[in-house]
Design an enzyme around this catalytic site. Structure first.
Site, PDB file in Angstrom:
ATOM      1  N   LEU A   1      -5.981  -7.212 -20.486  1.00 29.60           N
ATOM      2  CA  LEU A   1      -5.041  -7.570 -19.209  1.00 29.60           C
ATOM      3  C   LEU A   1      -4.070  -6.010 -19.568  1.00 29.60           C
ATOM      4  O   LEU A   1      -3.157  -6.406 -20.449  1.00 29.60           O
ATOM      5  CB  LEU A   1      -4.308  -8.648 -19.516  1.00 29.60           C
ATOM      6  CG  LEU A   1      -2.967  -8.899 -17.831  1.00 29.60           C
ATOM      7  CD1 LEU A   1      -4.088  -7.974 -16.892  1.00 29.60           C
ATOM      8  CD2 LEU A   1      -2.671 -10.293 -18.220  1.00 29.60           C
TER       9      LEU A   1
ATOM     10  N   HIS B   1       0.837   0.377 -13.358  1.00 28.44           N
ATOM     11  CA  HIS B   1       1.507  -0.194 -13.351  1.00 28.44           C
ATOM     12  C   HIS B   1       2.886  -0.380 -13.597  1.00 28.44           C
ATOM     13  O   HIS B   1       3.352   0.560 -13.953  1.00 28.44           O
ATOM     14  CB  HIS B   1       1.159  -1.040 -15.218  1.00 28.44           C
ATOM     15  CG  HIS B   1       1.883  -2.889 -15.726  1.00 28.44           C
ATOM     16  ND1 HIS B   1       1.620  -4.029 -14.349  1.00 28.44           N
ATOM     17  CD2 HIS B   1       3.022  -2.657 -16.064  1.00 28.44           C
ATOM     18  CE1 HIS B   1       2.365  -4.622 -15.648  1.00 28.44           C
ATOM     19  NE2 HIS B   1       3.602  -4.148 -16.239  1.00 28.44           N
TER      20      HIS B   1
ATOM     21  N   ASN C   1      -4.898   1.817 -12.578  1.00 28.70           N
ATOM     22  CA  ASN C   1      -4.463   1.204 -12.874  1.00 28.70           C
ATOM     23  C   ASN C   1      -3.425   1.722 -12.657  1.00 28.70           C
ATOM     24  O   ASN C   1      -2.519   2.329 -13.851  1.00 28.70           O
ATOM     25  CB  ASN C   1      -4.679   0.161 -13.033  1.00 28.70           C
ATOM     26  CG  ASN C   1      -3.654  -0.703 -12.904  1.00 28.70           C
ATOM     27  OD1 ASN C   1      -3.116  -1.728 -11.925  1.00 28.70           O
ATOM     28  ND2 ASN C   1      -3.029  -1.655 -12.909  1.00 28.70           N
TER      29      ASN C   1
ATOM     30  N   GLY D   1       0.412  -1.609  -0.448  1.00 33.16           N
ATOM     31  CA  GLY D   1       0.104   0.326   0.331  1.00 33.16           C
ATOM     32  C   GLY D   1       0.359   1.091   0.222  1.00 33.16           C
ATOM     33  O   GLY D   1       0.086   2.085   0.337  1.00 33.16           O
TER      34      GLY D   1
ATOM     35  N   ARG E   1     -15.246 -14.972  -8.614  1.00 38.71           N
ATOM     36  CA  ARG E   1     -14.930 -13.812  -8.880  1.00 38.71           C
ATOM     37  C   ARG E   1     -15.661 -12.491  -9.252  1.00 38.71           C
ATOM     38  O   ARG E   1     -16.009 -11.785  -9.100  1.00 38.71           O
ATOM     39  CB  ARG E   1     -13.920 -13.906 -10.263  1.00 38.71           C
ATOM     40  CG  ARG E   1     -12.498 -12.452 -10.534  1.00 38.71           C
ATOM     41  CD  ARG E   1     -12.273 -13.345 -11.076  1.00 38.71           C
ATOM     42  NE  ARG E   1     -12.261 -13.664 -12.192  1.00 38.71           N
ATOM     43  CZ  ARG E   1     -12.322 -13.183 -13.987  1.00 38.71           C
ATOM     44  NH1 ARG E   1     -11.594 -11.720 -13.508  1.00 38.71           N
ATOM     45  NH2 ARG E   1     -12.558 -13.623 -14.981  1.00 38.71           N
TER      46      ARG E   1
HETATM   47  C1  GRF Z   1       2.953  -1.434  -7.970  1.00 39.61           C
HETATM   48  O1  GRF Z   1       4.588  -1.843  -7.988  1.00 39.61           O
HETATM   49  C2  GRF Z   1       2.413  -1.493  -8.693  1.00 39.61           C
HETATM   50  O2  GRF Z   1       2.647  -0.962 -10.107  1.00 39.61           O
HETATM   51  C3  GRF Z   1       1.843  -2.228  -8.592  1.00 39.61           C
HETATM   52  O3  GRF Z   1       1.446  -3.521  -7.717  1.00 39.61           O
HETATM   53  C4  GRF Z   1       2.718  -2.269  -6.774  1.00 39.61           C
HETATM   54  C5  GRF Z   1       1.969  -1.910  -5.670  1.00 39.61           C
HETATM   55  O4  GRF Z   1       2.786  -1.604  -4.667  1.00 39.61           O
HETATM   56  N1  GRF Z   1       0.079  -2.618 -10.015  1.00 39.61           N
HETATM   57  P1  GRF Z   1       1.933  -1.229  -3.319  1.00 39.61           P
HETATM   58  O5  GRF Z   1       1.247  -1.875  -2.884  1.00 39.61           O
HETATM   59  O6  GRF Z   1       1.689   0.223  -3.751  1.00 39.61           O
HETATM   60  O7  GRF Z   1       2.967  -0.702  -2.398  1.00 39.61           O
END
Ligand code: GRF
Length: 201
Positions: A143, A108, A106, A11, A64
């Site tokens: 995805l 990534h 999101n 987080g 899901r």
């Molecule tokens: C991040 O690197 C994000 O890009 C990926 O998961 C990780 C989450 O990190 N989707 P955090 O839990 O916010 O520290």
């Protein structure tokens, strides 16, 4: 703008969002944090800032979609405008994506469309790229394929391990996510086909 964060782990992005809200760098309110992992540190971070936090156990649902319907119910109750995925390790079902189409973000840890899916950091390191980074995008049903909102780059060094590289990417992520969310809050993002147009003039 009412926001929800969905997180499964550490987080740190959630923390960056909370800090930005407290500093006034994002105009909005974080109404709820939801996790599918009981021991997600993200839940504790929310608690530390008096933000409503829910753990929902996937095992209590038939699949899901049933799980997602429970989450959707919570978010609708709170009249959530923007759903923020921050290290959320579950694929969203089409029913979720359609319910909040254009309102789910999101982050990534790579420069999409390179290295989608799991282990984006490891994939970049193994491939031997000299530059990688992070991408904030709107979610679609694929995805890591939705319209790109913002990207930032970080260098890859020969001495890097997955940990050192991910740490560098994480720092970039925290700044990038905050900016993207604020652009959304200000009504400056528009989706046109597979592109996200930023009206920042
Ligand atoms: C991040 O690197 C994000 O890009 C990926 O998961 C990780 C989450 O990190 N989707 P955090 O839990 O916010 O520290």
């Amino acid at each position: 703008m009412k926001m929800a964060v969905l997180a499964s782990g550490y987080g740190s992005n959630l923390q960056a969002i909370i800090d930005a809200l407290e500093k006034g760098d994002i105009n909005g309110s974080l109404e709820i944090v939801v996790s599918d992992k009981k021991d997600a540190y993200a839940l504790e971070r929310a608690g530390n800032h008096n933000i409503e936090a829910h753990y929902i156990n996937p095992k209590n649902f038939s699949g899901r979609e049933a799980f997602d319907l429970a989450v959707i119910g919570l978010l609708q109750e709170k009249k959530i405008d923007l759903v923020i995925l921050a290290g959320y390790m579950r694929l969203l079902s089409p029913v979720f994506v359609n319910q909040f189409m254009g309102r789910i973000m999101n982050i990534h840890p790579s420069l999409l469309p390179s290295f989608p899916g799991l282990n984006g950091v490891e994939q970049a390191l193994e491939y031997g790229v000299k530059v990688t980074g992070c991408t904030v995008h709107f979610l679609d049903e694929g995805l890591d394929t939705g319209p790109v909102i913002l990207q930032d780059t970080v260098p890859v060094y020969e001495s890097d391990t997955v940990e050192t590289l991910h740490e560098r990417i994480h720092s970039a992520e925290h700044r990038l996510y905050t900016r993207a969310i604020q652009l959304f809050a200000q009504g400056k993002l528009r989706i046109e086909g597979r592109k996200c147009i930023i009206n920042d003039g």
